[in-house]
Design a protein around this motif. Sequence first.
Motif, PDB file in Angstrom:
ATOM      1  N   VAL A   3       3.768  -4.572   8.989  1.00 61.84           N
ATOM      2  CA  VAL A   3       3.891  -4.221   7.575  1.00 61.84           C
ATOM      3  C   VAL A   3       5.211  -3.464   7.433  1.00 61.84           C
ATOM      4  O   VAL A   3       5.463  -2.503   8.152  1.00 61.84           O
ATOM      5  N   ARG A   4       6.041  -3.923   6.521  1.00 65.34           N
ATOM      6  CA  ARG A   4       7.384  -3.349   6.418  1.00 65.34           C
ATOM      7  C   ARG A   4       7.410  -2.084   5.549  1.00 65.34           C
ATOM      8  O   ARG A   4       6.981  -2.112   4.399  1.00 65.34           O
ATOM      9  N   PRO A   5       7.923  -0.979   6.076  1.00 63.20           N
ATOM     10  CA  PRO A   5       7.922   0.263   5.294  1.00 63.20           C
ATOM     11  C   PRO A   5       9.187   0.490   4.461  1.00 63.20           C
ATOM     12  O   PRO A   5      10.277   0.060   4.843  1.00 63.20           O
ATOM     13  N   VAL A   6       9.023   1.149   3.305  1.00 63.00           N
ATOM     14  CA  VAL A   6      10.145   1.771   2.597  1.00 63.00           C
ATOM     15  C   VAL A   6       9.762   3.251   2.462  1.00 63.00           C
ATOM     16  O   VAL A   6       8.592   3.596   2.625  1.00 63.00           O
ATOM     17  N   LEU A   7      10.750   4.088   2.196  1.00 59.20           N
ATOM     18  CA  LEU A   7      10.509   5.526   2.217  1.00 59.20           C
ATOM     19  C   LEU A   7      10.679   6.136   0.827  1.00 59.20           C
ATOM     20  O   LEU A   7      11.686   5.896   0.159  1.00 59.20           O
ATOM     21  N   PHE A   8       9.662   6.911   0.403  1.00 61.02           N
ATOM     22  CA  PHE A   8       9.807   7.696  -0.830  1.00 61.02           C
ATOM     23  C   PHE A   8       9.703   9.169  -0.466  1.00 61.02           C
ATOM     24  O   PHE A   8       8.649   9.648  -0.049  1.00 61.02           O
ATOM     25  N   ILE A   9      10.818   9.882  -0.602  1.00 62.83           N
ATOM     26  CA  ILE A   9      10.803  11.316  -0.302  1.00 62.83           C
ATOM     27  C   ILE A   9      10.457  12.048  -1.593  1.00 62.83           C
ATOM     28  O   ILE A   9      11.207  12.015  -2.566  1.00 62.83           O
ATOM     29  N   ASN A  10       9.287  12.658  -1.560  1.00 63.34           N
ATOM     30  CA  ASN A  10       8.670  13.249  -2.755  1.00 63.34           C
ATOM     31  C   ASN A  10       8.908  14.773  -2.816  1.00 63.34           C
ATOM     32  O   ASN A  10       9.377  15.365  -1.853  1.00 63.34           O
ATOM     33  N   LYS A  11       8.533  15.330  -3.933  1.00 65.05           N
ATOM     34  CA  LYS A  11       8.568  16.791  -4.155  1.00 65.05           C
ATOM     35  C   LYS A  11       9.974  17.354  -4.003  1.00 65.05           C
ATOM     36  O   LYS A  11      10.162  18.458  -3.448  1.00 65.05           O
ATOM     37  N   GLY A  58       0.838  -1.192   0.000  1.00 62.38           N
ATOM     38  CA  GLY A  58       0.000   0.000   0.000  1.00 62.38           C
ATOM     39  C   GLY A  58       0.874   1.243   0.000  1.00 62.38           C
ATOM     40  O   GLY A  58       2.068   1.166   0.276  1.00 62.38           O
ATOM     41  N   VAL A  59       0.258   2.368  -0.332  1.00 67.41           N
ATOM     42  CA  VAL A  59       0.967   3.649  -0.264  1.00 67.41           C
ATOM     43  C   VAL A  59       0.338   4.423   0.881  1.00 67.41           C
ATOM     44  O   VAL A  59      -0.885   4.549   0.947  1.00 67.41           O
ATOM     45  N   ILE A  60       1.148   4.917   1.809  1.00 68.61           N
ATOM     46  CA  ILE A  60       0.596   5.650   2.946  1.00 68.61           C
ATOM     47  C   ILE A  60       1.332   6.988   3.097  1.00 68.61           C
ATOM     48  O   ILE A  60       2.511   7.094   2.745  1.00 68.61           O
ATOM     49  N   ALA A  61       0.631   7.983   3.573  1.00 67.39           N
ATOM     50  CA  ALA A  61       1.221   9.323   3.617  1.00 67.39           C
ATOM     51  C   ALA A  61       0.387  10.277   4.447  1.00 67.39           C
ATOM     52  O   ALA A  61      -0.802  10.057   4.658  1.00 67.39           O
ATOM     53  N   HIS A  62       1.013  11.342   4.868  1.00 66.88           N
ATOM     54  CA  HIS A  62       0.305  12.491   5.423  1.00 66.88           C
ATOM     55  C   HIS A  62      -0.433  13.152   4.263  1.00 66.88           C
ATOM     56  O   HIS A  62       0.045  13.120   3.123  1.00 66.88           O
ATOM     57  N   LYS A 117       0.473  10.902  -2.133  1.00 67.94           N
ATOM     58  CA  LYS A 117       0.025   9.511  -2.253  1.00 67.94           C
ATOM     59  C   LYS A 117      -0.760   9.274  -3.547  1.00 67.94           C
ATOM     60  O   LYS A 117      -0.504   8.309  -4.274  1.00 67.94           O
ATOM     61  N   THR A 118      -1.728  10.146  -3.844  1.00 68.48           N
ATOM     62  CA  THR A 118      -2.558   9.962  -5.039  1.00 68.48           C
ATOM     63  C   THR A 118      -1.727  10.097  -6.309  1.00 68.48           C
ATOM     64  O   THR A 118      -1.867   9.311  -7.237  1.00 68.48           O
ATOM     65  N   THR A 119      -0.859  11.089  -6.334  1.00 69.13           N
ATOM     66  CA  THR A 119      -0.040  11.312  -7.529  1.00 69.13           C
ATOM     67  C   THR A 119       0.858  10.108  -7.780  1.00 69.13           C
ATOM     68  O   THR A 119       0.981   9.635  -8.912  1.00 69.13           O
ATOM     69  N   LEU A 120       1.463   9.578  -6.732  1.00 74.89           N
ATOM     70  CA  LEU A 120       2.318   8.396  -6.897  1.00 74.89           C
ATOM     71  C   LEU A 120       1.492   7.183  -7.334  1.00 74.89           C
ATOM     72  O   LEU A 120       1.864   6.472  -8.277  1.00 74.89           O
ATOM     73  N   SER A 121       0.347   6.954  -6.673  1.00 78.34           N
ATOM     74  CA  SER A 121      -0.478   5.789  -7.003  1.00 78.34           C
ATOM     75  C   SER A 121      -0.950   5.856  -8.453  1.00 78.34           C
ATOM     76  O   SER A 121      -0.920   4.856  -9.172  1.00 78.34           O
ATOM     77  N   ASP A 122      -1.391   7.029  -8.877  1.00 76.40           N
ATOM     78  CA  ASP A 122      -1.834   7.195 -10.269  1.00 76.40           C
ATOM     79  C   ASP A 122      -0.697   6.910 -11.235  1.00 76.40           C
ATOM     80  O   ASP A 122      -0.890   6.278 -12.274  1.00 76.40           O
ATOM     81  N   ASN A 123       0.483   7.380 -10.882  1.00 75.85           N
ATOM     82  CA  ASN A 123       1.628   7.148 -11.759  1.00 75.85           C
ATOM     83  C   ASN A 123       1.909   5.647 -11.901  1.00 75.85           C
ATOM     84  O   ASN A 123       2.141   5.147 -12.996  1.00 75.85           O
ATOM     85  N   LEU A 124       1.853   4.946 -10.784  1.00 80.10           N
ATOM     86  CA  LEU A 124       2.119   3.502 -10.834  1.00 80.10           C
ATOM     87  C   LEU A 124       1.059   2.809 -11.688  1.00 80.10           C
ATOM     88  O   LEU A 124       1.369   1.945 -12.504  1.00 80.10           O
ATOM     89  N   VAL A 148       5.121   7.883   1.751  1.00 78.92           N
ATOM     90  CA  VAL A 148       5.468   9.069   0.950  1.00 78.92           C
ATOM     91  C   VAL A 148       5.588  10.271   1.877  1.00 78.92           C
ATOM     92  O   VAL A 148       4.698  10.531   2.689  1.00 78.92           O
ATOM     93  N   VAL A 149       6.703  10.982   1.768  1.00 76.91           N
ATOM     94  CA  VAL A 149       6.930  12.167   2.601  1.00 76.91           C
ATOM     95  C   VAL A 149       7.321  13.354   1.715  1.00 76.91           C
ATOM     96  O   VAL A 149       8.205  13.223   0.860  1.00 76.91           O
TER      97      VAL A 149
END
Length: 388
Positions: A134-142, A18-22, A27-34, A111-112
Amino acid sequence: MAEAVKVVNQRDQIRNFGVIAHVDHGKTTLSDNLLLAAGMVSPNLAGQALVLDYMDLEQKRSMTIKAANVTLYYEYNDKPYVFNMIDTPGHIDFTGKVTRSLRALDGAVVVVDSVEGIMVQTETVTRQALEERVRPVLFINKIDRLVKELRLTPDKMQKWLGNIIADFNRLIDTYAEPEYKEKWKVSVQNDSVAFGSAKDRWGFNLSVAKDTGISFKDVYDIYTGGDVEELRKKAPLHETVLKMIIQHAPPPHVAQRYRIPKVWHGDLNSEVGKAMLECDPDGPVIMMVTNAVVDPQAGIVATGRLFSGTVHEGDTVWLVNTRVSQRIQSVQMFMGPYREVVGMLPAGNIPALLGLDKARAGETLSSTRDMIPFESLKYVAEPVVTIS
Ligand code: GDP
């Protein structure tokens, strides 16, 4: 259709994430891209990834992540992978929805926003993910904002990002169980952190940087007068993110060994306990429904995580909380955002089942009546939403 079932039988090549974020971090932009980049390819065509051509550009543009689950397909090192991207509500409410959907996934992309850093909801959703193992990985966006708004030089950018990574690892230190504190910390060195811009559709981690020669200096130069297309071409966002998931989010049978003892409170030495620990396709059918919606044509569609057994069209399952038996009229899997009839699906997958008109989110489906549910009877029965 036999080809699709072949892919879903290769448990090593399945990832549920899943994609999780503040809110507003992307989150939406990344999910749509995928979805746009990897959701159009049919697992039917394993080995010869062909883009489905029945969708025109307008349809592709109008696709958004409203589905409970979206299936992506990507080949890495000549192996086809199927990714179930399961929607997790962004906000916390009292119905347990966030926790419920987290239960179906084994990995999360957090997503941060690079300017805002770790915020309250980043902390809440990361804590909940860790509580469900659930194991997290980090995507630093923007990352573009660091140049365009904060005017950080490449050196300063790296220091700034280092602080965000340290802040994130402090969350893992605080909320992960002792066994996972060190193992699950993210780092640039092991490729569990990526940097990019979801809006501009590029992203890289250390391996991608090494392979392509991209550096923070290039990012700086591009956002101070270059062409972002260059980044997009060299480091497409979806490739970096999906590779990161393949590498760090465990396949279902690996995850269930340590997740089942955490998310299910029955006897682990019982037949169902053992079968779920093993993600055994020959075990009893055990599925947790994480989403139930009304499709005007198809009736109730119950989607969730199949932890054990194999579901077939025509099977009868016991709805543990509702205490009724119902017959599965159709077993479907997602392809991009659409459902396709497959007839059967084994443990580890995310089936969409038709015919279970009493099923609601939170329900446990079982081939045996002797089953402790994932959520007990006190769960809040929700009104079902009709999808248009
Ligand atoms: P969500 O609330 O986490 O789903 O966030 P969205 O994906 O809706 O994004 C929130 C806002 O941030 C939107 O206006 C996006 O266009 C914008 N956004 C997303 N990614 C980026 C990025 O990489 N750079 C910049 N500058 N804005 C972005």
